[in-house]
Write an enzyme that holds these catalytic residues in place. Structure first.
Site, short mmCIF file in Angstrom:
data_model
loop_
_atom_site.label_atom_id
_atom_site.label_comp_id
_atom_site.label_asym_id
_atom_site.label_seq_id
_atom_site.Cartn_x
_atom_site.Cartn_y
_atom_site.Cartn_z
N LEU A 110 28.68 29.15 36.30
CA LEU A 110 29.22 28.09 36.23
C LEU A 110 29.72 27.58 37.73
O LEU A 110 31.51 28.30 37.95
CB LEU A 110 30.01 28.28 34.78
CG LEU A 110 31.19 26.50 34.92
CD1 LEU A 110 30.41 25.00 34.62
CD2 LEU A 110 32.28 26.35 33.41
N TYR A 161 32.16 24.57 39.24
CA TYR A 161 32.79 23.82 38.74
C TYR A 161 33.69 22.71 40.73
O TYR A 161 34.19 21.46 40.44
CB TYR A 161 34.19 23.69 37.85
CG TYR A 161 34.89 24.72 38.31
CD1 TYR A 161 35.72 24.36 39.30
CD2 TYR A 161 34.64 26.09 37.65
CE1 TYR A 161 37.13 25.51 39.42
CE2 TYR A 161 35.62 27.67 38.43
CZ TYR A 161 36.43 26.98 38.73
OH TYR A 161 37.55 28.11 39.71
N SER A 172 33.69 23.32 44.70
CA SER A 172 33.37 23.69 45.93
C SER A 172 31.38 23.89 45.65
O SER A 172 31.14 23.09 46.64
CB SER A 172 33.67 24.20 47.22
OG SER A 172 34.13 25.24 46.62
N GLU A 206 32.68 34.87 47.14
CA GLU A 206 34.02 34.26 46.77
C GLU A 206 34.95 35.05 47.69
O GLU A 206 36.37 34.19 46.75
CB GLU A 206 33.70 33.82 45.61
CG GLU A 206 33.11 32.82 45.10
CD GLU A 206 33.00 31.36 45.33
OE1 GLU A 206 35.04 31.28 45.51
OE2 GLU A 206 32.48 31.05 45.11
#
Length: 311
Positions: A45, A47, A49, A123
């Site tokens: 999922l 949400y 950038s 990330e």
């Protein structure tokens, strides 16, 4: 020079072709959701950038098997992940939804396990949790499903101080929401957050001075990280500790030196009500945005917990 910076920041597997995917094409599912490999694939999922095609498919080089826009009743969007004072004060995060909160909306990408590991690598941090997602449009035989998403828990946020995202970052989220045709009301909800704006001469001088101090740290730390992380995107503890220490010191400098010298660098608000206002005010994206994207990832580092410990 720009491609060299991108390789340092985004690693050896970075898509160095220099071609940014056409957002109109990227927003269309690769295959109909769910894909034939739904049981084996990882559901991720996005949400923040990663809603943006330029970020997720361009710089990160991810190739989703399929995708679907969803709502997540248990979570709400929050901007409490501290970034760079005066330039990128806050980034997107999520927190448990309370009764009066707007429910989170986003896009679930079906990805291969290999691409999921790449997401974790690029990330840099966050904790992995599983949440129940409800498709915004009917999916045959599927009212809801479980998906993984990323969150920075309380110890990694700056919730005791008010803070706002930058115009650049807010525009990135709205562009991503538009590419995936999330409801206009949700786009306006994001815009209504407002954004930080350096208004005084002191603040503008501080913006330049702080950015010149922080960006070399971002480039150096992530240049190292891309070469010492394992195949699952996990960096050695010493590097995680070093990154957390460096960014902790940046905000200590802000609290005790930069703020008294340059003024407020996180909460001077420019108010907007509509997504169109954000898009109209934002300037064109540049290659230096890649540096600011990495700042988001650096600030989240070291908060990811082992997946086996997540609910």
């Amino acid at each position: 020079m720009a491609s060299i910076v991108s390789r340092v920041l985004f690693g050896r597997r970075h898509n160095a072709s220099g071609q940014t995917p056409d957002p109109a094409k990227v927003a269309e599912p690769v295959t109909t959701f769910p894909s034939p490999n739904f049981k084996e694939s990882v559901k991720y999922l996005a949400y923040g950038s990663n809603l943006s095609a330029e970020t997720f498919l361009g710089r990160r080089g991810i190739k989703p098997l399929s995708q679907v826009k969803v709502r997540v009743p248990s979570l709400t969007l929050s901007f409490d992940l501290a970034g760079i004072p005066y330039k990128e004060p806050r980034f997107a995060n999520v927190r448990p939804r309370e009764e009066e909160d707007q429910e989170l909306m986003g896009v679930v990408y079906e990805v291969t396990p290999e691409d999921y590991r790449k997401i974790l690598t690029t990330e840099g941090g966050y904790s992995v949790i599983e949440v129940t997602c409800i498709p915004l449009e009917p999916v045959k035989g599927m009212d809801s499903f479980e998906s993984k998403t990323l969150i920075v828990p309380g110890k990694g946020t700056r919730t005791t101080h008010e803070g706002l995202p930058s115009l650049r970052y807010l525009n990135l989220l709205i562009k991503g929401a538009r590419q995936h045709s999330l409801p206009p009301q949700y786009q306006d909800y994001i815009a209504n957050t407002g954004y930080y704006e350096a208004r005084t001469i002191r603040q503008k001088v501080g913006s330049v001075a702080v950015l010149l101090t922080v960006l070399p740290v971002v480039i150096f730390l992530f240049g190292i990280r891309n070469f010492v992380s394992d195949k699952d995107g996990k960096a050695p503890k010493w590097l995680n500790d070093a990154q957390v220490f460096c960014f902790g010191q940046i905000w200590n400098l802000y609290d005790y030196v930069w703020k008294p010298l340059y003024g407020d660098g996180e909460s001077t608000r420019h108010s907007v009500k509509k997504a169109d206002e954000v898009v109209a005010n934002a300037g064109p994206a540049t290659e230096t945005d890649a540096l600011l994207v990495k700042a988001e990832e650096v600030t989240a580092v070291n908060w990811r917990e082992p997946e086996s410990s997540q609910a």
